[in-house]
Design a protein around this motif. Structure first.
Motif, short mmCIF file in Angstrom:
data_model
loop_
_atom_site.label_atom_id
_atom_site.label_comp_id
_atom_site.label_asym_id
_atom_site.label_seq_id
_atom_site.Cartn_x
_atom_site.Cartn_y
_atom_site.Cartn_z
N ILE A 60 18.30 -22.99 53.03
CA ILE A 60 18.80 -23.09 51.67
C ILE A 60 20.17 -22.43 51.61
CG2 ILE A 60 18.41 -22.42 49.28
CD1 ILE A 60 15.39 -22.44 49.96
N VAL A 61 21.13 -23.17 51.10
CA VAL A 61 22.48 -22.68 50.93
C VAL A 61 22.89 -22.91 49.49
CG1 VAL A 61 24.88 -22.89 51.67
CG2 VAL A 61 23.04 -23.23 53.32
N ASN A 62 23.23 -21.84 48.80
CA ASN A 62 23.73 -21.97 47.44
C ASN A 62 25.24 -22.04 47.48
OD1 ASN A 62 21.18 -21.78 46.13
ND2 ASN A 62 21.19 -19.59 46.52
N VAL A 63 25.79 -23.06 46.86
CA VAL A 63 27.23 -23.27 46.86
C VAL A 63 27.71 -23.37 45.42
CG1 VAL A 63 29.09 -24.81 47.59
CG2 VAL A 63 27.08 -24.51 49.05
N ASP A 64 28.67 -22.53 45.06
CA ASP A 64 29.29 -22.62 43.74
C ASP A 64 30.34 -23.72 43.78
OD1 ASP A 64 27.81 -20.54 42.63
OD2 ASP A 64 29.18 -19.04 43.46
N VAL A 65 30.23 -24.67 42.87
CA VAL A 65 31.16 -25.79 42.82
C VAL A 65 32.18 -25.50 41.71
CG1 VAL A 65 31.39 -28.26 42.45
CG2 VAL A 65 29.37 -27.36 43.60
N GLN A 99 18.55 -33.51 57.32
CA GLN A 99 18.70 -34.17 56.03
C GLN A 99 19.24 -33.15 55.04
OE1 GLN A 99 14.82 -35.66 55.12
NE2 GLN A 99 15.08 -37.48 56.37
N VAL A 100 20.19 -33.55 54.25
CA VAL A 100 20.77 -32.67 53.24
C VAL A 100 20.35 -33.18 51.88
CG1 VAL A 100 22.91 -31.77 52.27
CG2 VAL A 100 22.74 -32.16 54.74
N ARG A 101 19.87 -32.27 51.06
CA ARG A 101 19.39 -32.65 49.73
C ARG A 101 20.13 -31.81 48.69
NH1 ARG A 101 13.39 -31.55 49.26
NH2 ARG A 101 14.12 -29.47 48.86
N LEU A 102 20.48 -32.42 47.61
CA LEU A 102 21.18 -31.76 46.52
C LEU A 102 20.23 -31.57 45.35
CD1 LEU A 102 23.83 -30.76 45.23
CD2 LEU A 102 24.23 -33.11 44.49
N GLU A 103 20.12 -30.34 44.89
CA GLU A 103 19.29 -30.06 43.71
C GLU A 103 20.17 -29.40 42.67
OE1 GLU A 103 15.90 -27.75 44.78
OE2 GLU A 103 15.09 -29.31 46.08
N TYR A 104 20.02 -29.84 41.42
CA TYR A 104 20.79 -29.27 40.32
C TYR A 104 19.99 -28.19 39.64
CZ TYR A 104 23.83 -33.31 40.80
OH TYR A 104 24.69 -34.24 41.27
#
Length: 104
Positions: A60-65, A99-104
């Protein structure tokens, strides 16, 4: 519990199973860089973790956009680039592509 090519952890040895013989198993170490030849009776007498049998390895990687990135297309493009980077860097011990998954 394992076949040739599986990535396992047994005691303090982590590596890929190179060969399963009648009396012993050869494990190519990922840490030490050489092969361990282990009697099968020893392997059967201790707990073994087969990492190849997992459905996934969660990272899990949290990235600030930044607000300047378009929330629809910019984020999707970023995730696509991240996925390409991970796939190109997959360790040779991996069995499946990441696999990369994006969660909002």
């Amino acid at each position: 519990p394992f076949v040739e090519g599986d990535h396992i952890i047994w005691k303090d040895i982590e590596g890929r199973v190179d060969e399963v013989g009648w009396h012993s198993t050869r494990i190519q170490s990922t840490e030490h860089g050489y092969a361990f030849i282990v009697p099968n009776t020893d392997i059967l007498g201790a707990a073994l973790r087969n990492l190849s049998r997992r459905k996934f390895i969660p990272i899990i990687v949290n990235v600030d956009v930044p607000d300047t990135i378009d929330p629809t297309f910019g984020v999707r493009d970023f995730v696509s680039q991240l996925e390409r980077l991970l796939i190109s860097r997959v360790d040779s011990m991996s069995v499946r592509k990441p696999q990369v998954r994006l969660e909002y």
